[in-house]
Motif scaffolding. Sequence first.
Motif, PDB file in Angstrom:
ATOM      1  N   ALA A  22      48.118  41.710  37.645  1.00 48.87           N
ATOM      2  CA  ALA A  22      48.450  42.276  39.185  1.00 48.87           C
ATOM      3  C   ALA A  22      47.427  43.264  39.623  1.00 48.87           C
ATOM      4  N   GLY A  24      44.231  44.901  39.911  1.00 55.03           N
ATOM      5  CA  GLY A  24      42.724  44.952  40.113  1.00 55.03           C
ATOM      6  C   GLY A  24      41.937  45.346  41.302  1.00 55.03           C
ATOM      7  N   LEU A  25      41.309  44.788  41.615  1.00 49.42           N
ATOM      8  CA  LEU A  25      40.104  45.415  42.793  1.00 49.42           C
ATOM      9  C   LEU A  25      40.980  45.142  44.159  1.00 49.42           C
ATOM     10  N   GLY A  26      42.213  44.430  44.045  1.00 49.67           N
ATOM     11  CA  GLY A  26      43.036  44.213  45.145  1.00 49.67           C
ATOM     12  C   GLY A  26      43.592  45.431  45.474  1.00 49.67           C
ATOM     13  N   ASN A  27      43.992  46.034  44.614  1.00 49.77           N
ATOM     14  CA  ASN A  27      44.707  47.648  44.547  1.00 49.77           C
ATOM     15  C   ASN A  27      43.766  48.539  44.731  1.00 49.77           C
ATOM     16  N   PHE A 225      48.574  38.362  47.117  1.00 51.06           N
ATOM     17  CA  PHE A 225      47.273  38.458  46.364  1.00 51.06           C
ATOM     18  C   PHE A 225      47.346  39.458  45.243  1.00 51.06           C
ATOM     19  N   SER A 226      48.002  40.539  45.569  1.00 50.90           N
ATOM     20  CA  SER A 226      48.172  41.744  44.597  1.00 50.90           C
ATOM     21  C   SER A 226      49.069  41.322  43.489  1.00 50.90           C
ATOM     22  N   SER A 228      49.123  38.428  42.132  1.00 49.28           N
ATOM     23  CA  SER A 228      48.676  37.233  41.315  1.00 49.28           C
ATOM     24  C   SER A 228      49.479  36.210  41.386  1.00 49.28           C
ATOM     25  N   VAL A 231      48.856  30.796  41.154  1.00 52.26           N
ATOM     26  CA  VAL A 231      47.944  30.206  40.296  1.00 52.26           C
ATOM     27  C   VAL A 231      48.297  30.007  38.763  1.00 52.26           C
ATOM     28  N   MET A 328      44.105  35.028  33.446  1.00 50.13           N
ATOM     29  CA  MET A 328      43.575  33.653  34.354  1.00 50.13           C
ATOM     30  C   MET A 328      43.064  32.862  32.850  1.00 50.13           C
ATOM     31  N   MET A 392      45.571  29.129  46.119  1.00 48.84           N
ATOM     32  CA  MET A 392      46.698  30.273  45.805  1.00 48.84           C
ATOM     33  C   MET A 392      47.808  30.233  46.632  1.00 48.84           C
TER      34      MET A 392
END
Length: 454
Positions: A22, A24-27, A225-226, A228, A231, A328, A392
């Motif tokens: 969870a 990642g760049l989103g955070n 999104f955050s 994950s 998917v 992934m 997604m």
Amino acid sequence: MEARRELFGGRSAAILALAGSAIGLGNIWRFPYMVGQTGGAAFIIIYLASCLLLSLPIFLAEAIIGHRTHSGTFGAMEQLAPGTHWKWLGLLTVLSPLIILSYYSVVGGWSIGYLWQSVTAGFHADAIGTVSSAFGKFIASPGRPLLFHTLFLLGCAWIVSAGVKSGIEKFNKVTMPLLFVLIVVILVYAVSLPGARAGVTYLVKPDFGKITPSAVAAAMGQSFFSLSLGVGTILTYASYIHKKENILVTGLGTVAFDLLFALIAGFAIMPAVFAAGIEPGAGPGLIFETLPYIFAKMGASAPWLSAVVAVLFFVTIVFAAFTSAISMYEVGVAYLVEQKHITRRKATVLIFLGTWTLGALCSLSFGPLAETKIFGLTIFNFCDRLTSNFLMTFGGLLFVLFVGWKMDRQAVRDEFTCGGTVRFNCIVFDAFWFLLRYIAPVAIVIIFLTNFFA
Ligand code: TRP
């Protein structure tokens, strides 16, 4: 089958792995930016509500499928709905994380490139334009981005091939605590910069006037999104969780870590952005343009300190990207091992070859293949749009419909309450069931539509 499957060592290992996927760049970037844009502290409150009322139920739906079947996405659908069209959902969620991985690895590669530069040469620039054009040149040059993409993917392959316990679990157990320590160190540095206060204000000033329907949709999309979702990565990791484990606790733990990291990252980054006198803006520009410029600017007064923080920062980005990428990668490997009965090592090599090739095409689409367009988009942008805007949300919707409307209510309840043994879970089950069946599908459709109209 069951006996051969590896499982995570325990609750903390499972939560760390899920949080690794969870966080990642989103955070690090998307969240802080959205907070500032959409009402500061007021947005944080809606975001928290989205996490708990929407994304947690979706997360649990995916986790329930994996935990119940102890199987990857395709096998899970075959077990729970044999001989039906649901197998296409199983297949879709094998493919979508691999498409994401292909272009994610390109960005992971850029981060390795910038880490390398922060170690060897540092960042020097007198204007942000200089940094931007250096970034543009770097990604358009075919050689180095391809090399770093290869290194990034090889790193993932190495971890995944070592197995669920001695690869993925071990890596996350070391990396996740390290990520938290690093981001806190960066936070301390950032808030001590002169002019940092404006960044803190940007994040905390509540502005309830900015809480519009589109801000609510943005909060829901970001929490989706955050974590994950959609998917099959959560499903696959949950299939490695011990049967007796309480998945509500696992879900709450993951949400808590994800949120905590996003908040710390926000308070680490925005003060630095404001201290350097830059307007915050969205996109990969922050990490590869704004931040190197900040490091260059800070370097003028405190060269050593700024150089060290630059290195720490890119180490954080690279590791955060690794922990997401391996989740992934594992979806594809689980599929090949379980359904095609090949060894983990062979599966790792096959996934490497496929994702490396698509990733290389994505990487080259910033240079030599810039004119190759799919529906008017470059290969990189096409893969990004296809997965973020369609696959997604579509996958998430189908998982939710599957658990809420296709699976037997008693089976879902059994998973949710550990066979009726956990009192608290029994009490909240009806609320979960309601959110899952009625609220989540509508909310996902709204998230999907805002991709196009917001
Ligand atoms: N959650 C990741 C982040 O916050 C990004 C992400 C979205 C992801 N979907 C994913 C990661 C699927 C792994 C698998 O940056």
